[in-house]
Design a protein around this motif. Sequence first.
Motif, PDB file in Angstrom:
ATOM      1  N   GLU A 392      23.839  -6.105  32.184  1.00  0.00           N
ATOM      2  CA  GLU A 392      22.545  -5.922  31.231  1.00  0.00           C
ATOM      3  C   GLU A 392      21.979  -4.029  31.944  1.00  0.00           C
ATOM      4  O   GLU A 392      21.576  -2.844  31.310  1.00  0.00           O
ATOM      5  CB  GLU A 392      21.134  -6.360  31.471  1.00  0.00           C
ATOM      6  N   ASP A 393      22.004  -3.962  33.221  1.00  0.00           N
ATOM      7  CA  ASP A 393      22.149  -2.672  33.668  1.00  0.00           C
ATOM      8  C   ASP A 393      23.267  -1.568  33.809  1.00  0.00           C
ATOM      9  O   ASP A 393      22.932  -0.599  33.393  1.00  0.00           O
ATOM     10  CB  ASP A 393      22.661  -2.785  35.281  1.00  0.00           C
ATOM     11  N   GLY A 394      24.393  -1.828  33.195  1.00  0.00           N
ATOM     12  CA  GLY A 394      25.069  -0.946  32.672  1.00  0.00           C
ATOM     13  C   GLY A 394      25.174   0.016  33.640  1.00  0.00           C
ATOM     14  O   GLY A 394      25.507   1.605  32.982  1.00  0.00           O
ATOM     15  N   SER A 395      24.841   0.155  35.003  1.00  0.00           N
ATOM     16  CA  SER A 395      25.168   1.555  36.198  1.00  0.00           C
ATOM     17  C   SER A 395      25.971   0.792  36.859  1.00  0.00           C
ATOM     18  O   SER A 395      25.967   1.461  37.982  1.00  0.00           O
ATOM     19  CB  SER A 395      24.325   1.798  35.901  1.00  0.00           C
ATOM     20  N   ALA A 396      27.410   0.460  36.477  1.00  0.00           N
ATOM     21  CA  ALA A 396      27.831  -0.201  37.921  1.00  0.00           C
ATOM     22  C   ALA A 396      28.648   0.897  38.370  1.00  0.00           C
ATOM     23  O   ALA A 396      29.057   0.540  40.046  1.00  0.00           O
ATOM     24  CB  ALA A 396      28.787  -1.225  37.517  1.00  0.00           C
ATOM     25  N   THR A 397      29.196   1.680  38.640  1.00  0.00           N
ATOM     26  CA  THR A 397      30.246   2.202  38.390  1.00  0.00           C
ATOM     27  C   THR A 397      30.434   3.058  40.041  1.00  0.00           C
ATOM     28  O   THR A 397      31.319   3.120  40.843  1.00  0.00           O
ATOM     29  CB  THR A 397      31.253   3.524  37.471  1.00  0.00           C
ATOM     30  N   ASP A 398      29.506   3.744  39.996  1.00  0.00           N
ATOM     31  CA  ASP A 398      28.313   5.209  40.961  1.00  0.00           C
ATOM     32  C   ASP A 398      28.878   3.877  42.758  1.00  0.00           C
ATOM     33  O   ASP A 398      29.461   4.097  43.450  1.00  0.00           O
ATOM     34  CB  ASP A 398      27.432   6.198  41.271  1.00  0.00           C
ATOM     35  N   SER A 399      27.329   2.915  41.644  1.00  0.00           N
ATOM     36  CA  SER A 399      27.681   1.674  43.280  1.00  0.00           C
ATOM     37  C   SER A 399      28.611   1.459  43.576  1.00  0.00           C
ATOM     38  O   SER A 399      28.237   0.903  45.103  1.00  0.00           O
ATOM     39  CB  SER A 399      26.243   1.082  43.030  1.00  0.00           C
ATOM     40  N   ALA A 400      29.272   0.698  42.411  1.00  0.00           N
ATOM     41  CA  ALA A 400      30.356  -0.169  43.128  1.00  0.00           C
ATOM     42  C   ALA A 400      31.214   0.733  44.247  1.00  0.00           C
ATOM     43  O   ALA A 400      31.785  -0.082  45.656  1.00  0.00           O
ATOM     44  CB  ALA A 400      31.358  -0.471  42.251  1.00  0.00           C
ATOM     45  N   THR A 416      44.385  -5.476  45.704  1.00  0.00           N
ATOM     46  CA  THR A 416      43.171  -6.210  45.255  1.00  0.00           C
ATOM     47  C   THR A 416      41.452  -5.691  45.304  1.00  0.00           C
ATOM     48  O   THR A 416      40.652  -5.877  44.517  1.00  0.00           O
ATOM     49  CB  THR A 416      43.309  -7.037  46.566  1.00  0.00           C
ATOM     50  N   VAL A 417      41.212  -4.658  46.098  1.00  0.00           N
ATOM     51  CA  VAL A 417      40.129  -3.888  45.636  1.00  0.00           C
ATOM     52  C   VAL A 417      40.071  -3.649  44.323  1.00  0.00           C
ATOM     53  O   VAL A 417      38.765  -3.576  44.578  1.00  0.00           O
ATOM     54  CB  VAL A 417      39.520  -3.250  47.253  1.00  0.00           C
ATOM     55  N   SER A 418      40.412  -2.810  44.267  1.00  0.00           N
ATOM     56  CA  SER A 418      40.676  -2.177  43.083  1.00  0.00           C
ATOM     57  C   SER A 418      40.212  -2.890  41.686  1.00  0.00           C
ATOM     58  O   SER A 418      39.614  -2.616  41.323  1.00  0.00           O
ATOM     59  CB  SER A 418      41.902  -0.898  43.487  1.00  0.00           C
ATOM     60  N   GLU A 419      41.336  -3.973  41.777  1.00  0.00           N
ATOM     61  CA  GLU A 419      41.079  -5.158  40.693  1.00  0.00           C
ATOM     62  C   GLU A 419      39.935  -5.756  40.417  1.00  0.00           C
ATOM     63  O   GLU A 419      38.335  -5.945  39.940  1.00  0.00           O
ATOM     64  CB  GLU A 419      41.942  -6.258  40.515  1.00  0.00           C
ATOM     65  N   ILE A 420      39.494  -5.832  41.775  1.00  0.00           N
ATOM     66  CA  ILE A 420      37.884  -6.216  41.990  1.00  0.00           C
ATOM     67  C   ILE A 420      36.915  -5.518  41.337  1.00  0.00           C
ATOM     68  O   ILE A 420      35.740  -4.952  41.034  1.00  0.00           O
ATOM     69  CB  ILE A 420      37.737  -6.739  43.382  1.00  0.00           C
ATOM     70  N   GLU A 421      36.764  -3.482  42.017  1.00  0.00           N
ATOM     71  CA  GLU A 421      36.546  -3.215  41.395  1.00  0.00           C
ATOM     72  C   GLU A 421      36.358  -2.526  39.422  1.00  0.00           C
ATOM     73  O   GLU A 421      35.359  -2.083  39.427  1.00  0.00           O
ATOM     74  CB  GLU A 421      36.970  -1.554  42.225  1.00  0.00           C
ATOM     75  N   ARG A 422      37.649  -2.489  39.130  1.00  0.00           N
ATOM     76  CA  ARG A 422      37.678  -2.553  37.977  1.00  0.00           C
ATOM     77  C   ARG A 422      37.157  -4.096  37.435  1.00  0.00           C
ATOM     78  O   ARG A 422      36.347  -3.354  35.381  1.00  0.00           O
ATOM     79  CB  ARG A 422      39.408  -2.606  37.985  1.00  0.00           C
ATOM     80  N   THR A 423      37.187  -4.689  37.723  1.00  0.00           N
ATOM     81  CA  THR A 423      35.930  -5.905  36.628  1.00  0.00           C
ATOM     82  C   THR A 423      35.242  -5.946  36.412  1.00  0.00           C
ATOM     83  O   THR A 423      34.105  -6.068  36.190  1.00  0.00           O
ATOM     84  CB  THR A 423      36.918  -7.204  37.316  1.00  0.00           C
ATOM     85  N   ILE A 424      34.766  -5.838  38.064  1.00  0.00           N
ATOM     86  CA  ILE A 424      32.616  -4.240  38.639  1.00  0.00           C
ATOM     87  C   ILE A 424      33.203  -3.757  37.406  1.00  0.00           C
ATOM     88  O   ILE A 424      32.175  -3.803  36.229  1.00  0.00           O
ATOM     89  CB  ILE A 424      32.322  -4.682  39.228  1.00  0.00           C
ATOM     90  N   ASP A 425      33.527  -2.400  36.763  1.00  0.00           N
ATOM     91  CA  ASP A 425      33.521  -1.881  36.216  1.00  0.00           C
ATOM     92  C   ASP A 425      33.440  -1.930  34.462  1.00  0.00           C
ATOM     93  O   ASP A 425      32.359  -2.171  33.885  1.00  0.00           O
ATOM     94  CB  ASP A 425      34.318  -0.651  36.099  1.00  0.00           C
ATOM     95  N   ALA A 426      34.324  -2.862  34.397  1.00  0.00           N
ATOM     96  CA  ALA A 426      34.261  -3.796  33.002  1.00  0.00           C
ATOM     97  C   ALA A 426      33.100  -4.770  32.399  1.00  0.00           C
ATOM     98  O   ALA A 426      33.042  -4.490  31.185  1.00  0.00           O
ATOM     99  CB  ALA A 426      35.458  -4.711  32.631  1.00  0.00           C
ATOM    100  N   LEU A 427      32.400  -5.020  34.428  1.00  0.00           N
ATOM    101  CA  LEU A 427      31.702  -5.800  33.515  1.00  0.00           C
ATOM    102  C   LEU A 427      30.080  -5.660  32.732  1.00  0.00           C
ATOM    103  O   LEU A 427      29.550  -5.783  32.248  1.00  0.00           O
ATOM    104  CB  LEU A 427      30.724  -7.157  34.452  1.00  0.00           C
ATOM    105  N   SER A 428      29.711  -3.943  33.812  1.00  0.00           N
ATOM    106  CA  SER A 428      29.418  -3.200  33.080  1.00  0.00           C
ATOM    107  C   SER A 428      29.085  -2.468  32.474  1.00  0.00           C
ATOM    108  O   SER A 428      28.160  -2.480  31.171  1.00  0.00           O
ATOM    109  CB  SER A 428      28.720  -2.065  34.692  1.00  0.00           C
ATOM    110  N   SER A 429      30.497  -1.975  31.574  1.00  0.00           N
ATOM    111  CA  SER A 429      30.794  -1.455  30.127  1.00  0.00           C
ATOM    112  C   SER A 429      30.995  -2.406  29.020  1.00  0.00           C
ATOM    113  O   SER A 429      30.577  -1.843  27.724  1.00  0.00           O
ATOM    114  CB  SER A 429      31.677  -0.303  31.249  1.00  0.00           C
ATOM    115  N   ASP A 430      30.947  -3.687  29.637  1.00  0.00           N
ATOM    116  CA  ASP A 430      31.038  -4.254  28.349  1.00  0.00           C
ATOM    117  C   ASP A 430      30.575  -4.184  27.384  1.00  0.00           C
ATOM    118  O   ASP A 430      29.079  -4.725  27.695  1.00  0.00           O
ATOM    119  CB  ASP A 430      32.017  -5.649  28.618  1.00  0.00           C
ATOM    120  N   ASP A 431      30.433  -4.347  25.842  1.00  0.00           N
ATOM    121  CA  ASP A 431      29.504  -4.607  24.860  1.00  0.00           C
ATOM    122  C   ASP A 431      29.720  -5.206  24.017  1.00  0.00           C
ATOM    123  O   ASP A 431      28.794  -4.598  22.328  1.00  0.00           O
ATOM    124  CB  ASP A 431      28.960  -3.249  24.409  1.00  0.00           C
TER     125      ASP A 431
END
Length: 431
Positions: A392-400, A416-431
């Motif tokens: 809902e927040d939609g602003s994950a990338t910079d904070s992550a 592994t770290v990059s994959e977790i970061e990528r999936t967090i970004d995907a949660l934020s941008s998914d619409d």
Amino acid sequence: MQIGLVAAVLLSCTSSQTRVAETATGTTPETGRLLRVGTSGDYPPFSDAMDEAPGFRGFDVDVASAFARDMGYELAWVRFRWPVLAAGLSTDRFDLAMSGVTVRPDRSALGRFSVPVLESGAVVLFRETALTFPIGAVAHGGAHAASDLDRPGMTIAVNRGGHLERVARAEFSRAGVMTIPDNAMVREALVSGAVNAVLTDTIEAPVWRKGLDDVLQTAPITQDWKAYWVAPQNEALSRELDAWLLAKERDGTLSRLRVAHFGVGNDPPTAAPVGALLAAIDERLALMPWVAESKRITRRAVEDLAQEERVLAAAVSGVDAAAARADVAPPNADVVRAFYRAQIEAAKEIQRTTLGGPVSREAQGTDLSDVLRPALIRIGDRLAQLVVAVHEDGSATDSARKVRDRLRSHGLSDATVSEIERTIDALSSDD
């Protein structure tokens, strides 16, 4: 300025009813509106005991008062001593602890942590003139390394039974460690010259250094989260508190209280969706050495594909349920599965590393089925709530990116770290 800020924030808190008791009794939040809050009263600026009503003051006291007012609770304070904090929570003396409690795996195994309200790190305060040896050069960042003080003849005082005693015993094998049961007396031991140094943290250190111009401070030894520790059976209270903390981070209330009590805010804010999500991931991964040691004893394999599928299915279901409670649309199920799959792969990586090394005495002997899996389910409940909040927040990338070093502290590979970061970004941008 600081007094004015505290007064301004607390004007809205005075309508909540408050009472103080050594042992509070009454109905629990699930069946009534009494909220029993455990606090130490010896850890300013989180919790400081006063002679006059309401009995305590500090950041966590103000947060508890505001939460009780907003949610309609009567607030009852229950004072605890650090060596028996876990016993107090386990024996139902209070519903949650609010006293600058540090998130640790052994505590995760016994209860539920809220989203974090602050970050801190353990530091040593010392007088160079009291040392019997020359200390090393100032390290990068303008502070001495704590390891320079780990020498025979050095005595470091620390609060008995708290998180910092564990840090002291882990970090100082050659120096003497003196434990003191009253946290306030730890500082007095340094002032009087009874010890060469004391172990505190980055939040308490400025308070202790006031009036001690010749006291130096080391660079932080640890990276810690401060959160509220809720009894495991209080699931509804835990969800209510987390939702309230996220809202108060968003509207600036927590930031104003941090400035009032600590002089600074928190950047990035820990109770914002992404910061809180990363803290939950961090907490979950910190339990993986414990899971590995349990599997070592029972000779279970690290990888259990059937169990992984059950975890993924439960995760998607949990996120859907959290979205329904929040009355919002859930993230895409494939995106959610990818996020949790990344957690599973990280967990297996840590378990394999643990099993490739010596037995951890701290982590061994904890039952996987009866203790660790229930703890992971509790963390998973908060993860589901935060996945929805990040979506809902939609602003994950910079904070992550600002806090991804937290994940590297577990020894995870860059991939592994990059994959977790990528999936967090995907949660934020998914619409």
